[in-house]
Design a protein around this motif. Sequence first.
Motif, PDB file in Angstrom:
ATOM      1  N   PHE A 166       0.808  -1.261  -0.103  1.00 16.60           N
ATOM      2  CA  PHE A 166       0.124  -0.110  -0.242  1.00 16.60           C
ATOM      3  C   PHE A 166       0.906   1.351  -0.019  1.00 16.60           C
ATOM      4  O   PHE A 166       0.464   2.400  -0.230  1.00 16.60           O
ATOM      5  CB  PHE A 166      -0.989  -0.006   1.143  1.00 16.60           C
ATOM      6  N   MET A 167       2.084   1.183   0.492  1.00 14.85           N
ATOM      7  CA  MET A 167       3.153   2.403   0.561  1.00 14.85           C
ATOM      8  C   MET A 167       3.805   2.657  -0.690  1.00 14.85           C
ATOM      9  O   MET A 167       4.393   3.476  -0.951  1.00 14.85           O
ATOM     10  CB  MET A 167       4.151   2.134   1.681  1.00 14.85           C
ATOM     11  N   ARG A 168       3.737   1.520  -1.747  1.00 10.44           N
ATOM     12  CA  ARG A 168       4.254   1.687  -2.925  1.00 10.44           C
ATOM     13  C   ARG A 168       4.265   2.918  -3.493  1.00 10.44           C
ATOM     14  O   ARG A 168       3.013   3.188  -3.611  1.00 10.44           O
ATOM     15  CB  ARG A 168       3.958   0.362  -3.827  1.00 10.44           C
ATOM     16  N   GLY A 169       5.151   3.485  -4.398  1.00 11.86           N
ATOM     17  CA  GLY A 169       4.855   4.499  -5.246  1.00 11.86           C
ATOM     18  C   GLY A 169       5.257   5.792  -4.338  1.00 11.86           C
ATOM     19  O   GLY A 169       5.740   6.912  -4.932  1.00 11.86           O
ATOM     20  N   GLY A 170       4.869   5.867  -3.245  1.00  7.94           N
ATOM     21  CA  GLY A 170       5.171   7.165  -2.372  1.00  7.94           C
ATOM     22  C   GLY A 170       6.825   7.264  -2.224  1.00  7.94           C
ATOM     23  O   GLY A 170       7.413   6.077  -2.338  1.00  7.94           O
ATOM     24  N   THR A 171       7.335   8.400  -2.019  1.00  7.75           N
ATOM     25  CA  THR A 171       8.710   8.391  -1.678  1.00  7.75           C
ATOM     26  C   THR A 171       8.759   9.133  -0.556  1.00  7.75           C
ATOM     27  O   THR A 171       8.049   9.959   0.023  1.00  7.75           O
ATOM     28  CB  THR A 171       9.475   9.222  -2.870  1.00  7.75           C
ATOM     29  N   VAL A 172       9.844   8.790   0.324  1.00 10.47           N
ATOM     30  CA  VAL A 172      10.296   9.306   1.708  1.00 10.47           C
ATOM     31  C   VAL A 172      10.757  10.731   1.238  1.00 10.47           C
ATOM     32  O   VAL A 172      11.509  11.001   0.320  1.00 10.47           O
ATOM     33  CB  VAL A 172      11.520   8.395   2.393  1.00 10.47           C
ATOM     34  N   ASP A 173      10.471  11.864   2.175  1.00 10.45           N
ATOM     35  CA  ASP A 173      10.476  13.253   1.659  1.00 10.45           C
ATOM     36  C   ASP A 173      11.878  13.543   1.488  1.00 10.45           C
ATOM     37  O   ASP A 173      12.718  13.120   2.211  1.00 10.45           O
ATOM     38  CB  ASP A 173       9.927  14.123   2.896  1.00 10.45           C
ATOM     39  N   GLY A 174      12.017  13.966   0.077  1.00  8.54           N
ATOM     40  CA  GLY A 174      13.287  14.788  -0.200  1.00  8.54           C
ATOM     41  C   GLY A 174      14.404  13.618  -0.478  1.00  8.54           C
ATOM     42  O   GLY A 174      15.781  14.019  -0.346  1.00  8.54           O
TER      43      GLY A 174
ATOM     44  N   GLY B 206      13.507  10.415  -2.565  1.00 10.33           N
ATOM     45  CA  GLY B 206      13.307   9.672  -3.804  1.00 10.33           C
ATOM     46  C   GLY B 206      13.145   8.259  -3.598  1.00 10.33           C
ATOM     47  O   GLY B 206      13.136   7.506  -4.424  1.00 10.33           O
ATOM     48  N   VAL B 207      13.375   7.836  -2.200  1.00 12.88           N
ATOM     49  CA  VAL B 207      13.571   6.520  -1.969  1.00 12.88           C
ATOM     50  C   VAL B 207      12.037   5.928  -1.891  1.00 12.88           C
ATOM     51  O   VAL B 207      11.313   6.721  -1.203  1.00 12.88           O
ATOM     52  CB  VAL B 207      14.183   6.099  -0.778  1.00 12.88           C
ATOM     53  N   ASP B 208      11.715   4.887  -2.269  1.00 12.26           N
ATOM     54  CA  ASP B 208      10.422   4.401  -2.193  1.00 12.26           C
ATOM     55  C   ASP B 208       9.920   4.065  -0.900  1.00 12.26           C
ATOM     56  O   ASP B 208      10.992   3.559  -0.025  1.00 12.26           O
ATOM     57  CB  ASP B 208      10.229   2.931  -3.208  1.00 12.26           C
TER      58      ASP B 208
END
Lengths: 327, 283
Positions: free
Chosen positions: B45-53, B55-57
């Motif tokens: 479900f977390m896929r596609g989002g990135t950790v702020d600043g 670019g890591v999935d």
Amino acid sequence: MALTDGASASTAASPHSGPAIDVRDLRMRYGDNDVLKGVDLTADPGEVLVLLGPNGAGKTTTVEILEGFRVRSAGEVSVLGADPAVGGEAWRARLGVVLQSWRDHGNWRVRELLAHFAAHYAPYSTAGRPRPRDVDALLETVGLAGHARAKVSSLSGGQRRRLDVAVGIVGRPELLFLDEPTAGFDPQARRDFHDLVHRLTDEEGTTILLTTHDLDEAEKLADRILILADGRIVAEGSADELARRVGSGSEVRWVQDGQRFVHAAPDGTAFVRELLEQHGDAVTDLEVRRASLEDAYMEMVARHESGRTADAARALEGLEGLEGITR
Amino acid sequence: MNRTTHVLLRGLAEARLALLASLRSFQEMFATVMFVAGFTVGLSFMRGGTVDGTGVDSATASLPGVLGLSVVFVGVVATAMMLATEREDGTLLRAKALPDGMAVYLIGKVVYAAALVLATVLLLVVPGLFLFDGLAAGLATGWPQLLWVLLLGMVASIPAGAVLGALFDNPRLVNAVGMVPVFGITMVSGVFFPITALPGWIQTVAQVFPVYWIGLGLRSALLPDSMLSAEIGESWRHLETAGVLGAWAVAGMVLAPWLLRRMARRVSGANVEKARQKAMQRV
């Protein structure tokens, strides 16, 4: 079917001489509660010893001390020439213990489990007692060959007990402990088991210590019976000796003029002699039954439960021609 | 064959047979599959989002924490449960009745627990390679680091599980007393959210236990250094990781044999019978 595949009774003698079990003044105390109050017992090699006694008398505690599962409070204990408390693995390999299984190893297959346990004994094999036994032959012996690939949890209660027995003897023990081995057996399984016990003692000289509540079984199997009550051995002897000791004489049954009679006589022989002298040919279907082990046991337990254990033990000791009563 | 070799071989055989038995158990398989599938689906479900600043999935960034949790859950809780249960159901008594039985049993259990940990990790990582961006790249360079952290993590947790299992007689008590702290510690150990988002004293508590350090070590193995901003001191702290996990391993390996010996001494048929009577009453 013979149990001995390689070992014979003559070469199966244990490496130490003297009794297989020698216990003197064994005491066990839990907190303030004395469970064993000075138990003495010995078992000679090849002997079948049966321990009887009401629940809570200390049977299981005694057996567990001898098995090395429990550390005693006091007393001298020698099992196969060693103190069970410090027995070591080579000593352990010479013992067999038949445990009451419950739900352990439920997902293992029968043959897989027995073969794995059997492999533990391989380093402890000797010329006289090749260890372990052949697993498939053993499964055949205990009647589980058809269930070799079954999951243990799928076995019936009686089948599990047969597996327990197989696990207990897979290492070809010199001394075998059996705690209520036939609980849950049907009559056929019970008879098979009794045959097995006789073969173990006859063919391999195995010493057996057995606890049971089944007096008929005790009578069939025991060379010697010990009655444990209130933490002491209160009587000891063959089934016959015990019956004679405590039993209140004989029960005489006969038919006379088409009528059936039952009479309890302190001296059966004297009564019968008199009966025949008086009535002669009129007496038919004569039957004299000596007080059974059950009578003896019930009497012991009754005395014990009415709080007169000490009296009972003393009374027994006082009887003539008796030996081996320990306090 | 000398005795040590014999015992080791029997221990390995025991582990193999226990694993086969587990594979045959619907209940055990179901529990493992649900555990793994639950986390994999959750991470998806977390896929596609990135950790702020960075670019890591997000899913990739969370996976190491989940792996750390798995190592500790399987290593500590499952081991403890297994010991407590098998002491009660008579498995240990059987071992005690066999020559070298206890040694074989314990070696078997350690190998079994290690295999279970590795299987769980594989079941999480292999699908992750296809599902989560950047995991394959991280693994390509980070695998040696992953291996030593996993290994040290297991060596730290399995003895701890053995200690817990040896201390508590009752499997239901292990469940209640063991699970709650492990769960609590896991919550604050940076598995579900960065530890730096938590108050300072909670951070200190979390850093006493292995979950956080296994997670950190695995993050350092699988994630780029751009993720360091979310870590305490903005460092992977390899030395501290090895130090804390090593301390747990040493403590466990000193305590476990002693407690296991004590436990083995106390195993008796009477205890098993008592447990059986109690269980019958519950039914």
